[in-house]
Design a protein around this motif. Sequence first.
Motif, mmCIF file in Angstrom:
data_model
loop_
_atom_site.group_PDB
_atom_site.id
_atom_site.type_symbol
_atom_site.label_atom_id
_atom_site.label_comp_id
_atom_site.label_asym_id
_atom_site.label_seq_id
_atom_site.Cartn_x
_atom_site.Cartn_y
_atom_site.Cartn_z
ATOM 1 N N THR A 135 12.402 -2.184 -41.918
ATOM 2 C CA THR A 135 11.234 -2.324 -41.045
ATOM 3 C C THR A 135 11.198 -3.656 -40.325
ATOM 4 O O THR A 135 10.441 -3.822 -39.378
ATOM 5 C CB THR A 135 9.938 -2.174 -41.867
ATOM 6 O OG1 THR A 135 9.909 -3.196 -42.875
ATOM 7 C CG2 THR A 135 9.880 -0.807 -42.537
ATOM 8 N N GLN A 136 11.991 -4.627 -40.763
ATOM 9 C CA GLN A 136 12.004 -5.957 -40.166
ATOM 10 C C GLN A 136 13.441 -6.371 -39.873
ATOM 11 O O GLN A 136 14.384 -5.895 -40.520
ATOM 12 C CB GLN A 136 11.349 -6.980 -41.113
ATOM 13 C CG GLN A 136 9.891 -6.712 -41.441
ATOM 14 C CD GLN A 136 8.988 -6.894 -40.256
ATOM 15 O OE1 GLN A 136 9.289 -7.674 -39.346
ATOM 16 N NE2 GLN A 136 7.865 -6.176 -40.221
ATOM 17 N N GLY A 166 16.933 -3.292 -56.620
ATOM 18 C CA GLY A 166 15.491 -3.199 -56.859
ATOM 19 C C GLY A 166 14.659 -4.210 -56.117
ATOM 20 O O GLY A 166 13.442 -4.245 -56.284
ATOM 21 N N TYR A 167 15.273 -5.056 -55.292
ATOM 22 C CA TYR A 167 14.527 -6.049 -54.539
ATOM 23 C C TYR A 167 14.229 -5.543 -53.126
ATOM 24 O O TYR A 167 14.820 -4.577 -52.653
ATOM 25 C CB TYR A 167 15.322 -7.362 -54.449
ATOM 26 C CG TYR A 167 15.603 -8.002 -55.774
ATOM 27 C CD1 TYR A 167 14.730 -8.940 -56.328
ATOM 28 C CD2 TYR A 167 16.743 -7.685 -56.505
ATOM 29 C CE1 TYR A 167 14.984 -9.531 -57.548
ATOM 30 C CE2 TYR A 167 17.013 -8.275 -57.730
ATOM 31 C CZ TYR A 167 16.127 -9.203 -58.242
ATOM 32 O OH TYR A 167 16.378 -9.786 -59.457
ATOM 33 N N LEU A 168 13.325 -6.260 -52.433
ATOM 34 C CA LEU A 168 13.043 -6.035 -51.001
ATOM 35 C C LEU A 168 12.580 -4.628 -50.703
ATOM 36 O O LEU A 168 12.825 -4.092 -49.624
ATOM 37 C CB LEU A 168 14.295 -6.367 -50.166
ATOM 38 C CG LEU A 168 14.922 -7.753 -50.401
ATOM 39 C CD1 LEU A 168 16.159 -7.912 -49.549
ATOM 40 C CD2 LEU A 168 13.917 -8.860 -50.099
ATOM 41 N N GLY A 169 11.908 -3.989 -51.653
ATOM 42 C CA GLY A 169 11.440 -2.625 -51.445
ATOM 43 C C GLY A 169 10.400 -2.517 -50.352
ATOM 44 O O GLY A 169 10.260 -1.466 -49.729
ATOM 45 N N GLN A 170 9.665 -3.623 -50.070
ATOM 46 C CA GLN A 170 8.626 -3.551 -49.055
ATOM 47 C C GLN A 170 9.190 -3.539 -47.644
ATOM 48 O O GLN A 170 8.453 -3.315 -46.683
ATOM 49 C CB GLN A 170 7.643 -4.723 -49.209
ATOM 50 C CG GLN A 170 8.213 -6.084 -48.850
ATOM 51 C CD GLN A 170 8.879 -6.746 -50.022
ATOM 52 O OE1 GLN A 170 9.544 -6.107 -50.824
ATOM 53 N NE2 GLN A 170 8.701 -8.057 -50.148
ATOM 54 N N PHE A 171 10.494 -3.777 -47.505
ATOM 55 C CA PHE A 171 11.110 -3.763 -46.179
ATOM 56 C C PHE A 171 11.865 -2.469 -45.903
ATOM 57 O O PHE A 171 12.517 -2.354 -44.868
ATOM 58 C CB PHE A 171 12.073 -4.947 -46.043
ATOM 59 C CG PHE A 171 11.391 -6.284 -46.114
ATOM 60 C CD1 PHE A 171 10.605 -6.734 -45.063
ATOM 61 C CD2 PHE A 171 11.529 -7.091 -47.231
ATOM 62 C CE1 PHE A 171 9.976 -7.966 -45.127
ATOM 63 C CE2 PHE A 171 10.915 -8.320 -47.298
ATOM 64 C CZ PHE A 171 10.119 -8.759 -46.246
#
Length: 412
Positions: A100-101, A163-168
């Motif tokens: 998304t970014q 498991g990191y950066l799931g919000q992107f």
Amino acid sequence: MGVANFDGRPAMPIFKNNIRSGAFHQDLIRYPPRSYTDLMNRAARYADAEAGEKRKKEQEEGRGRKDKAPQEERKAPRPHRREYAEGPGLNPTRYLTPLTQPVGTILVHAEDQGIVVFPKEECMKISSRGDPNKYCRFHRQKGHDTDECILLKRQIEELIQMGYLGQFIKKPGQAQGQKQGNVWRKGGGQVPSTSAPRKRDHDHSSEEEEETTEDSKPPKKRAIYVIFGGPEGGDSPAERKKWARSLYMGEVTRAPHEKKSKREPITFTDADLPDGPLPHRDALVVKMDIKNMVVHRVLIDTGSSVNVMYYDTFTQLGLSRGRLEQVRTPLSGFTGDSIETEGSINLEVEIGTPPHTRRWEVEFVIVKISCAHNIILGQPALEDLRCVIFMEHLCLKFSTPTGVGVARGTKR
């Protein structure tokens, strides 16, 4: 093994029940140990056998690598055309997760969390075809733009798989630049720790990391909700629409604001602190006057969208059900489910200590459930009172014609 003088007979079945399935567990079932000492001796023998088997496999694998070494030396390694772009040992970039970014924005976030590994200076190569007008913040050198860096995209993909950066991660139908909720997750897993070391190997995850990201799934937690619903703005869809339209039209055709009267400043000092040690961790519970009766245990709740009066308090005030107005909108938030109300009633209440008191009309919603409090004073009444709440001082203050009024809470 560190406990002395214990009975070994109950310890043996406990030991056997916690052993993983395998040859040792089968041996304990076929030939039950006669004593706890016999059990420990047998466990030591199996442990030695497993260690020896592991050393044997390592020796055999070492010999196999030595035998294959001459054959591998005959074949000259074929250089990768895109070694600078992707780095050695990385998979093709056509299977990257949609984001998304831009990767440059994600790099800033990953650097703040301490989960990004920058390439070493001796491992970086400068391409002769690079653009000297572009700069990569990941490589810290000129030649290409940060958002075009393929090696950075691969490392972000590895972080997502761990498991990191799931919000992107971009959801289907979501446009780029549209943010998701600030949630870290992998398959519903827990939030990765922000105290992770800044330097780690991204090519091979340790067994501990794999167990943390794949196996550890915290149980689903129960939620405690605020009270919402009620007749604010109208008790039916038509009334609420009319209320919303009137607000909009009022903004367009309203008369000029009246000049507000000057109010005395509201301040809190150490003299307002309650007796006893701090912090007190108590809720703000005050008392107020209703129909010339002092009602204690009035809970101040800024998270409630309505003012609630419990049915027992309603009857003790000598009020009849005939004065209740029907409320068709249920309340939610007490137990997580919707609760039907008995109705609503408008009452004049008074709060404060003479001469600094305030009297105003409050609409209460009556509910027929048991509670430790008599009344919940929610957002509508607190806004009409124009009060200031200070939890450390365990009191609220409000303006009155004669000065600043105070309603102090009671400690447990």
